[in-house]
Structure formats: structure tokens, C-alpha cells
Design a protein around this motif. Structure first.
Motif, mmCIF file in Angstrom:
data_model
loop_
_atom_site.group_PDB
_atom_site.id
_atom_site.type_symbol
_atom_site.label_atom_id
_atom_site.label_comp_id
_atom_site.label_asym_id
_atom_site.label_seq_id
_atom_site.Cartn_x
_atom_site.Cartn_y
_atom_site.Cartn_z
ATOM 1 N N GLY A 78 0.804 -1.303 0.004
ATOM 2 C CA GLY A 78 0.059 -0.071 0.002
ATOM 3 C C GLY A 78 0.834 1.258 0.047
ATOM 4 O O GLY A 78 0.169 2.230 0.079
ATOM 5 N N LEU A 79 2.172 1.126 0.185
ATOM 6 C CA LEU A 79 2.872 2.151 0.096
ATOM 7 C C LEU A 79 2.927 2.809 -1.400
ATOM 8 O O LEU A 79 2.503 2.209 -2.289
ATOM 9 C CB LEU A 79 4.494 2.083 0.245
ATOM 10 N N GLY A 80 2.754 4.258 -1.378
ATOM 11 C CA GLY A 80 2.562 4.919 -2.749
ATOM 12 C C GLY A 80 3.822 4.777 -3.858
ATOM 13 O O GLY A 80 3.345 4.648 -5.060
ATOM 14 N N ASN A 81 5.059 4.576 -3.177
ATOM 15 C CA ASN A 81 6.032 4.422 -4.242
ATOM 16 C C ASN A 81 7.211 3.934 -3.285
ATOM 17 O O ASN A 81 7.205 4.299 -2.124
ATOM 18 C CB ASN A 81 6.450 5.807 -4.611
ATOM 19 N N ASN A 82 8.049 3.125 -3.782
ATOM 20 C CA ASN A 82 9.206 2.500 -3.089
ATOM 21 C C ASN A 82 10.303 3.324 -2.792
ATOM 22 O O ASN A 82 11.320 3.154 -2.071
ATOM 23 C CB ASN A 82 9.584 1.241 -3.611
ATOM 24 N N ASP A 83 10.372 4.464 -3.636
ATOM 25 C CA ASP A 83 11.602 5.385 -3.310
ATOM 26 C C ASP A 83 11.271 6.417 -2.285
ATOM 27 O O ASP A 83 10.725 7.392 -2.412
ATOM 28 C CB ASP A 83 11.920 6.392 -4.665
ATOM 29 N N ILE A 84 11.862 5.953 -0.929
ATOM 30 C CA ILE A 84 11.584 6.734 0.242
ATOM 31 C C ILE A 84 12.625 7.740 0.483
ATOM 32 O O ILE A 84 13.825 7.687 0.561
ATOM 33 C CB ILE A 84 11.330 5.790 1.338
ATOM 34 N N TYR A 85 12.334 9.058 0.273
ATOM 35 C CA TYR A 85 13.333 10.126 0.705
ATOM 36 C C TYR A 85 13.403 10.667 2.028
ATOM 37 O O TYR A 85 14.381 11.046 2.518
ATOM 38 C CB TYR A 85 13.009 11.309 -0.518
ATOM 39 N N THR A 86 12.197 10.773 2.422
ATOM 40 C CA THR A 86 12.126 11.174 3.875
ATOM 41 C C THR A 86 11.006 10.948 4.707
ATOM 42 O O THR A 86 9.921 10.536 4.201
ATOM 43 C CB THR A 86 11.790 12.971 3.984
ATOM 44 N N MET A 87 10.929 10.677 5.939
ATOM 45 C CA MET A 87 10.020 10.165 6.759
ATOM 46 C C MET A 87 9.667 11.242 8.278
ATOM 47 O O MET A 87 10.522 11.914 8.561
ATOM 48 C CB MET A 87 10.360 8.998 7.476
ATOM 49 N N LEU A 88 8.531 11.302 8.556
ATOM 50 C CA LEU A 88 7.922 11.935 9.719
ATOM 51 C C LEU A 88 6.840 11.263 10.414
ATOM 52 O O LEU A 88 6.032 10.792 9.925
ATOM 53 C CB LEU A 88 7.605 13.434 9.445
ATOM 54 N N GLU A 89 6.853 11.291 11.835
ATOM 55 C CA GLU A 89 5.759 10.910 12.754
ATOM 56 C C GLU A 89 5.015 12.138 13.020
ATOM 57 O O GLU A 89 5.565 13.030 13.767
ATOM 58 C CB GLU A 89 6.289 10.048 13.954
ATOM 59 N N ASP A 90 3.797 12.158 12.833
ATOM 60 C CA ASP A 90 3.039 13.304 13.369
ATOM 61 C C ASP A 90 2.733 13.383 14.860
ATOM 62 O O ASP A 90 2.714 12.248 15.500
ATOM 63 C CB ASP A 90 2.038 13.746 12.420
ATOM 64 N N LYS A 91 2.037 14.398 15.235
ATOM 65 C CA LYS A 91 1.488 14.471 16.510
ATOM 66 C C LYS A 91 0.661 13.100 17.107
ATOM 67 O O LYS A 91 0.497 12.808 18.283
ATOM 68 C CB LYS A 91 0.907 15.749 17.022
ATOM 69 N N SER A 92 -0.079 12.880 16.027
ATOM 70 C CA SER A 92 -1.040 11.685 16.404
ATOM 71 C C SER A 92 -0.562 10.416 16.082
ATOM 72 O O SER A 92 -1.271 9.281 16.554
ATOM 73 C CB SER A 92 -2.234 11.832 15.269
#
Length: 332
Positions: A78-92
Motif C-alpha cells: 500500500g506504499l505509494g512509491n518505493n523510493d523513500i526520501y524522507t519520513m516523519l511521525e506526526d503528533k497523532s
């Protein structure tokens, strides 16, 4: 190439490289590659979530490590694209993945939802991501401008709306709630209503801005390819080779626990105590003079990821780590 550094809550230090990931604990390295369950050896980003899971972003999907096993996420899951450049966990607690060409994917611990130009994102190439004080998500793209997501819809900002340039390298929310954008043609500040644009005309060293760092005192530093600029809210102070900096090309910045600023450059590392610069090179113990990223660990050591391996500085001397010491790749 060592792309990223992270210290987890257990005190392990992780190094994401183009040859896999190295974990440093108790003076020894453990290396994890595709053989051990990593989805891909080219680890470009690292994130520890609030539950203690480690997320490893690669150019072939994401691996989640819970301390025992690896779970893989790709377009199939279900990932939109396999090329991951950046990640973040939001407040929720949602994890956001910025991809190179597939837009943004949001994971809420059970399923993925992705956002592309079709859903209102300004461009599918995501270079930077940040969350502001009110919980809006900001996505910086390369060549498209910036998208703000409020949980319902996207609002897009480009040069037409007042953004200095549409290629956004880095986004920073300051303690007043202003959003700062480092672009290829200067700095833009958004106060919630208007953009203010800063270039060399206003005092920046160079318009090609690579990184942003806010000091505890609230002063902002902007690393550029032509030196570093300090902004006190009113005016810029420029630091270049003429003023004590060793190289005008700033690759990364950080503030240590004692309030000293550190700069990684193409010609070593610099420490600034508020008055003077101290320059460290391979002659002082750095593995290489190209410092790609830096980290201060919980013991106060400074770690340098260089193009020749890892260096650790304890305030007095350097210890070098290379493939011979167990590091998975010298190119950090």
C-alpha cells in the motif's frame, strides 16, 4: 555513503549507508543488510517512532524493525512509491513517507493512504516534510513549491503566492510558529498569512540554502553553498572563509548541549562557541573532510558521518571507525 545517523531511546547509534545499516552499541557494530531482512541496502532515512520501532527508508520500500523482526512495506502493501526520501511521525502517531515520484503516503499503524497530484499535492517529488504547531503537514517538493495539508485538503504555495523558489530543500517551524523554507534561491518565511523573502540582498551569504538550524536562544542559522548566515530576527550576520569558516559549502548543522554550533562542510567540521571558530580536519582525526551529517549522543559525544567513515569526538580527541572496525560501509 553514510546518508543518515540516529540514536534510539536505548542508546544504540544507527548509521544508514548505501551498503546497509550499522548499529553501534557497547563499542561494537552489528550490520544489517538484505541478508538479515532489510528490504534494500541503500538506507536513505531513519526514524524511531514513539513506540520504539525503527523505520528504515530505502529506494526499494521501507523496513520496520521492532527490536526482533523486520516487517517490509512496499507498493504491494500500500506504499505509494518505493523510493523513500524522507519520513516523519506526526503528533497523532501517523508515519508519513515522502517519496521520489509517488507523492506522500500516510500509515496509521493498520493501513496506508496515499496522496499524489491527483489528490491535490502540488508535485509528486517530495524533498522535505515538517509539522507546524497547529498540526498542519508541510511538504516541500523539488521544482513544484510547497503543499500544506490540514487533515482535509491541500493548500499549495508557489513563487506565484510569494514563495522565493519552487525547489524546497528543508522546512523548519520556529518557536514563534513561523515556517521557514530553505530553497535553491534564498529563504522564505511564512507567518500564517504572508511570505517574506530573504536573499543575499538582505544579508544571506548565498542564495543556495542547504539547511536550517534554530538555536535554543531563538536565533536561526542558514547553511548555504557560500557560507553560513545567522539571523537574530532583524538582521543577518554572515560567516564565510574570510570570517573564520573553513569552507563556504555547508552540508549540515547542529547545536550541542552546551549551546555551541557545529557545521559540517566540504573541508572538515567547525565548532562555533559564540566568539570563535575551531576547525577540525583529517589532520585532527576526522576520517575525511567531507562531513555529510552529525549527531550528539546522550553521553555528549559528537559523531561525524563522512565520506571516509565515522568519527567520534569526545571533546578531546577523535576515534575513527571504518569497515575494518566493523562499519558496513566507509561511505557514510
Amino acid at each position: 555513503d553514510v546518508h543518515c545517523l540516529l540514536e534510539d531511546t536505548s542508546g544504540n547509534i544507527w548509521f544508514g549507508t548505501s551498503g546497509g545499516v550499522s548499529k553501534f552499541f557497547n563499542n561494537a557494530f552489528t550490520n544489517i543488510t538484505e541478508k538479515e531482512g532489510l528490504i534494500n541496502n541503500n538506507v536513505f532515512s531513519l526514524l524511531e517512532d514513539r513506540s520504539g520501532n525503527l523505520w528504515l527508508g530505502t529506494f526499494n520500500g521501507v523496513s520496520k524493525y521492532d527490536g526482533r523482526t523486520y516487517t517490509q512495506f512496499t507498493e504491494k502493501e500500500g506504499l505509494g512509491n518505493n523510493d523513500i526520501y524522507t519520513m516523519l511521525e506526526d503528533k497523532s502517531g501517523n508515519i508519513w513517507f515522502g517519496t521520489a515520484g509517488g507523492g506522500v503516503s500516510k500509515y496509521n499503524a493498520t493501513k496506508f493512504r496515499h496522496f499524489t497530484e491527483q489528490e491535490g499535492l502540488i508535485k509528486n517529488y517530495i524533498f522535505s516534510v515538517a509539522e507546524d504547531k497547529t498540526g498542519n503537514l508541510w511538504f516541500g517538493t523539488w521544482g513544484g513549491g510547497v503543499s500544506k495539508y490540514d487533515g482535509q485538503a491541500f493548500t499549495n504555495y508557489t513563487e506565484k503566492e510569494g514563495l522565493g523558489n519552487n525547489s524546497v530543500r528543508s522546512i523548519h517551524t520556529d518557536r514563534q510558529g513561523n515556517i521557514w523554507f530553505a530553497t535553491a534561491k534564498g529563504i522564505s518565511k511564512y507567518d500564517g498569512r504572508f511570505f517574506t523573502y530573504f536573499t543575499t540582498a538582505e544579508g544571506l551569504c548565498n542564495n543556495d540554502v542547504t539547511c536550517i538550524q534554530e538555536e535554543r536562544s531563538g536565533q536561526l542559522w542558514f547553511g548555504t553553498t557560500g557560507g553560513v548566515s545567522q539571523f537574530d530576527g532583524h538582521a543577518f550576520t554572515r560567516y564565510t572563509i574570510k570570517k573564520g569558516a573553513s569552507s563556504n559549502e555547508i552540508l549540515c548543522m547542529m547545536e550541542d548541549r552546551n549551546g555551541r554550533m557545529w557545521f559540517g562542510t566540504t573541508n572538515g567540521a567547525l565548532k562555533y562557541d559564540g566568539h570563535n571558530f575551531k576547525h577540525f580536519t583529517d589532520l585532527d582525526g576526522l576520517n575525511s573532510n567531507t562531513v555529510n551529517s552529525m549527531l550528539e549522543d546522550s553521553a555528549g559525544n559528537i559523531w561525524f558521518a563522512t565520506s571516509g567513515g565515522i568519527s567520534k569526538y569526545d571533546g578531546r580527541s577523535f576515534v575513527q571507525f571504518t569497515e575494518q572496525d566493523g562499519l558496513i560501509s566507509n561511505f557514510v
